[in-house]
Motif scaffolding. Structure first.
Motif, PDB file in Angstrom:
ATOM      1  N   ASP A   1     -21.127 -18.679 -61.480  1.00  0.00           N
ATOM      2  CA  ASP A   1     -20.546 -17.708 -60.553  1.00  0.00           C
ATOM      3  C   ASP A   1     -21.639 -16.989 -59.769  1.00  0.00           C
ATOM      4  O   ASP A   1     -21.478 -16.693 -58.579  1.00  0.00           O
ATOM      5  CB  ASP A   1     -19.697 -16.691 -61.317  1.00  0.00           C
ATOM      6  CG  ASP A   1     -18.483 -17.322 -61.984  1.00  0.00           C
ATOM      7  OD1 ASP A   1     -18.066 -18.415 -61.538  1.00  0.00           O
ATOM      8  OD2 ASP A   1     -17.961 -16.731 -62.944  1.00  0.00           O
ATOM      9  N   ALA A   2     -22.768 -16.721 -60.421  1.00  0.00           N
ATOM     10  CA  ALA A   2     -23.864 -16.030 -59.754  1.00  0.00           C
ATOM     11  C   ALA A   2     -24.480 -16.888 -58.650  1.00  0.00           C
ATOM     12  O   ALA A   2     -24.879 -16.372 -57.596  1.00  0.00           O
ATOM     13  CB  ALA A   2     -24.931 -15.639 -60.771  1.00  0.00           C
TER      14      ALA A   2
ATOM     15  N   GLY B   1     -24.341 -16.466 -46.437  1.00  0.00           N
ATOM     16  CA  GLY B   1     -23.491 -16.998 -45.372  1.00  0.00           C
ATOM     17  C   GLY B   1     -23.002 -18.403 -45.590  1.00  0.00           C
ATOM     18  O   GLY B   1     -22.390 -18.998 -44.697  1.00  0.00           O
ATOM     19  N   GLY B   2     -23.246 -18.957 -46.770  1.00  0.00           N
ATOM     20  CA  GLY B   2     -22.809 -20.317 -47.057  1.00  0.00           C
ATOM     21  C   GLY B   2     -21.435 -20.377 -47.676  1.00  0.00           C
ATOM     22  O   GLY B   2     -20.807 -19.342 -47.955  1.00  0.00           O
ATOM     23  N   ARG B   3     -20.972 -21.593 -47.926  1.00  0.00           N
ATOM     24  CA  ARG B   3     -19.654 -21.822 -48.510  1.00  0.00           C
ATOM     25  C   ARG B   3     -19.807 -22.521 -49.859  1.00  0.00           C
ATOM     26  O   ARG B   3     -20.461 -23.565 -49.948  1.00  0.00           O
ATOM     27  CB  ARG B   3     -18.779 -22.670 -47.579  1.00  0.00           C
ATOM     28  CG  ARG B   3     -18.560 -22.081 -46.193  1.00  0.00           C
ATOM     29  CD  ARG B   3     -17.677 -22.984 -45.364  1.00  0.00           C
ATOM     30  NE  ARG B   3     -16.308 -23.003 -45.861  1.00  0.00           N
ATOM     31  CZ  ARG B   3     -15.432 -23.973 -45.609  1.00  0.00           C
ATOM     32  NH1 ARG B   3     -15.800 -25.034 -44.896  1.00  0.00           N
ATOM     33  NH2 ARG B   3     -14.206 -23.906 -46.082  1.00  0.00           N
ATOM     34  N   ALA B   4     -19.218 -21.948 -50.883  1.00  0.00           N
ATOM     35  CA  ALA B   4     -19.348 -22.524 -52.226  1.00  0.00           C
ATOM     36  C   ALA B   4     -18.222 -22.034 -53.111  1.00  0.00           C
ATOM     37  O   ALA B   4     -17.657 -20.961 -52.892  1.00  0.00           O
ATOM     38  CB  ALA B   4     -20.695 -22.136 -52.841  1.00  0.00           C
ATOM     39  N   ILE B   5     -17.904 -22.853 -54.105  1.00  0.00           N
ATOM     40  CA  ILE B   5     -16.983 -22.453 -55.158  1.00  0.00           C
ATOM     41  C   ILE B   5     -17.611 -22.834 -56.493  1.00  0.00           C
ATOM     42  O   ILE B   5     -18.423 -23.748 -56.579  1.00  0.00           O
ATOM     43  CB  ILE B   5     -15.593 -23.118 -55.032  1.00  0.00           C
ATOM     44  CG1 ILE B   5     -15.706 -24.653 -55.137  1.00  0.00           C
ATOM     45  CG2 ILE B   5     -14.895 -22.693 -53.743  1.00  0.00           C
ATOM     46  CD1 ILE B   5     -14.351 -25.355 -55.268  1.00  0.00           C
ATOM     47  N   ALA B   6     -17.212 -22.113 -57.530  1.00  0.00           N
ATOM     48  CA  ALA B   6     -17.655 -22.436 -58.889  1.00  0.00           C
ATOM     49  C   ALA B   6     -16.612 -23.313 -59.558  1.00  0.00           C
ATOM     50  O   ALA B   6     -15.407 -23.213 -59.273  1.00  0.00           O
ATOM     51  CB  ALA B   6     -17.872 -21.169 -59.698  1.00  0.00           C
TER      52      ALA B   6
ATOM     53  N   ILE C   1     -12.224 -31.830 -61.083  1.00  0.00           N
ATOM     54  CA  ILE C   1     -13.352 -31.373 -60.269  1.00  0.00           C
ATOM     55  C   ILE C   1     -13.248 -31.946 -58.860  1.00  0.00           C
ATOM     56  O   ILE C   1     -13.393 -31.228 -57.864  1.00  0.00           O
ATOM     57  CB  ILE C   1     -14.688 -31.795 -60.914  1.00  0.00           C
ATOM     58  CG1 ILE C   1     -14.851 -31.163 -62.291  1.00  0.00           C
ATOM     59  CG2 ILE C   1     -15.860 -31.382 -60.013  1.00  0.00           C
ATOM     60  CD1 ILE C   1     -16.039 -31.699 -63.081  1.00  0.00           C
ATOM     61  N   VAL C   2     -12.996 -33.243 -58.783  1.00  0.00           N
ATOM     62  CA  VAL C   2     -12.852 -33.885 -57.467  1.00  0.00           C
ATOM     63  C   VAL C   2     -11.661 -33.304 -56.715  1.00  0.00           C
ATOM     64  O   VAL C   2     -11.757 -32.982 -55.513  1.00  0.00           O
ATOM     65  CB  VAL C   2     -12.712 -35.408 -57.629  1.00  0.00           C
ATOM     66  CG1 VAL C   2     -12.380 -36.073 -56.301  1.00  0.00           C
ATOM     67  CG2 VAL C   2     -13.998 -35.998 -58.217  1.00  0.00           C
ATOM     68  N   ASP C   3     -10.545 -33.136 -57.390  1.00  0.00           N
ATOM     69  CA  ASP C   3      -9.346 -32.597 -56.742  1.00  0.00           C
ATOM     70  C   ASP C   3      -9.581 -31.180 -56.232  1.00  0.00           C
ATOM     71  O   ASP C   3      -9.148 -30.827 -55.123  1.00  0.00           O
ATOM     72  CB  ASP C   3      -8.166 -32.610 -57.716  1.00  0.00           C
ATOM     73  CG  ASP C   3      -7.669 -34.012 -58.037  1.00  0.00           C
ATOM     74  OD1 ASP C   3      -8.033 -34.952 -57.294  1.00  0.00           O
ATOM     75  OD2 ASP C   3      -6.939 -34.173 -59.029  1.00  0.00           O
ATOM     76  N   ALA C   4     -10.259 -30.351 -57.024  1.00  0.00           N
ATOM     77  CA  ALA C   4     -10.530 -28.971 -56.615  1.00  0.00           C
ATOM     78  C   ALA C   4     -11.453 -28.929 -55.399  1.00  0.00           C
ATOM     79  O   ALA C   4     -11.307 -28.077 -54.512  1.00  0.00           O
ATOM     80  CB  ALA C   4     -11.146 -28.191 -57.772  1.00  0.00           C
ATOM     81  N   THR C   5     -12.392 -29.859 -55.356  1.00  0.00           N
ATOM     82  CA  THR C   5     -13.312 -29.939 -54.226  1.00  0.00           C
ATOM     83  C   THR C   5     -12.575 -30.273 -52.945  1.00  0.00           C
ATOM     84  O   THR C   5     -12.773 -29.628 -51.902  1.00  0.00           O
ATOM     85  CB  THR C   5     -14.381 -31.012 -54.510  1.00  0.00           C
ATOM     86  OG1 THR C   5     -15.094 -30.662 -55.694  1.00  0.00           O
ATOM     87  CG2 THR C   5     -15.347 -31.151 -53.343  1.00  0.00           C
TER      88      THR C   5
END
Length: 300
Positions: free
Chosen positions: A53-54, A63-68, A82-86
């Motif tokens: 999360d950090a 300013g980037g895009r990311a998810i945990a 994992i693939v589906d969430a992406t």
């Protein structure tokens, strides 16, 4: 505009060390990043999602895009999630960086089957499960008439390429990953997918314990063991610019980039008849005298 702008990457084991460096570097080059990490100890025990999360928070703050993502890569169904969430978060998937791993150091005479199985499970099954589901997605995209320009980036090791004392299981798993990469490259090119592997040397939780002196931070000058040194090559391999590169194993350390030459044929003797057992020894001794000296096993 970065070299990975618009591309989406899953990085496993991305909460710390090399994985964290990769995540930050991909994001800095414009990629959408899935930071996958279940937060285990070096030996694969326990869970802590806060580190992943950090990393996401740091990417977003810049300013980037990311998810945990905190799914277990070695679980077949979880790897698909994992693939589906992406795809749900970013609309697609372009790159898988298989980085996560554990280590159970033990001399071979003391090795236990449970430690062996745990190491194979995370490294080999983990590389298999996530990549397999990603390939299913990319093949479906191609069959639907969409252009695929995908990347699998695996993680081998110097231990897998030349062996390492007290790391029989780890070396075996990492050697298997190098071989897996060759097969993936040969089979998947027809679908627009490349496969390459890394053998990185840098300061991580694994290496600080095993090679404390070598991995110590320097006070001045170039920090050869900084994990950030490895990330640029990994990001380039994940970009559209690397479409012509597949089936390679890259050894990376500091400012050095090396492509391994792999298992090539060496000195040979041949004749048009069967060898007798007593004759083989002289032939082998001749070959040993002609072959280049192999690299030593780590720690020997």
């Amino acid at each position: 505009m970065g070299i990975c702008t618009g591309r989406t990457v899953i990085i496993t084991g991305a909460a710390r060390g090399l994985g964290r460096s990769y995540a930050l570097a991909f994001a800095a080059e414009g990629a959408n990043v899935v930071v996958n990490d279940i937060g285990t100890s070096l030996t694969g025990e326990g869970r802590d999602t806060s580190a992943a999360d950090a990393v996401v928070a740091a990417i977003q703050a810049a300013g980037g895009r990311a998810i945990a993502n905190h799914e277990d890569i070695a679980d077949w169904d979880a790897a698909k999630r994992i693939v589906d969430a992406t795809i749900a978060a970013f609309g697609g998937l372009d790159v898988v960086v298989n980085n996560a791993g554990i280590v159970r150091d033990r001399m071979f005479v003391s090795a236990a089957p449970e430690e062996w199985d745990a190491t194979m499970h995370v490294h080999l099954r983990g590389h298999f499960c996530l990549s397999r589901h990603a390939v299913d997605y990319w093949r479906a995209q191609q069959k639907a008439g969409k252009a695929v320009d995908a990347r699998i980036i695996n993680t081998s090791s110097g231990a897998g390429l030349q062996g390492s004392i007290a790391q029989a299981a780890y070396s075996t798993a990492k050697g298997g990953i190098a071989a897996l990469t060759l097969v993936q490259a040969a089979e998947l090119g027809r679908y627009g997918i490349t496969a390459n592997a890394l053998a990185p040397a840098a300061r991580t939780r694994m290496t600080e314990g095993a090679f404390a002196d070598k991995m110590a931070k320097v006070d001045t000058g170039f920090d050869k063991q900084d994990p950030d040194n490895i990330a640029p090559t990994v990001v380039w391999l994940g970009s559209a610019q690397s479409a012509h590169v597949t089936g390679c194993v890259f050894e990376l350390e500091g400012g050095r980039i090396t492509i391994e030459t792999g298992w090539n044929l060496g000195p040979t003797v041949e004749r048009d008849c069967r060898w007798r057992p007593r004759e083989v020894g002289d032939a082998v001794n001749l070959l040993l005298a002609e072959r280049p000296a192999p690299r030593r096993v780590w720690g020997s």
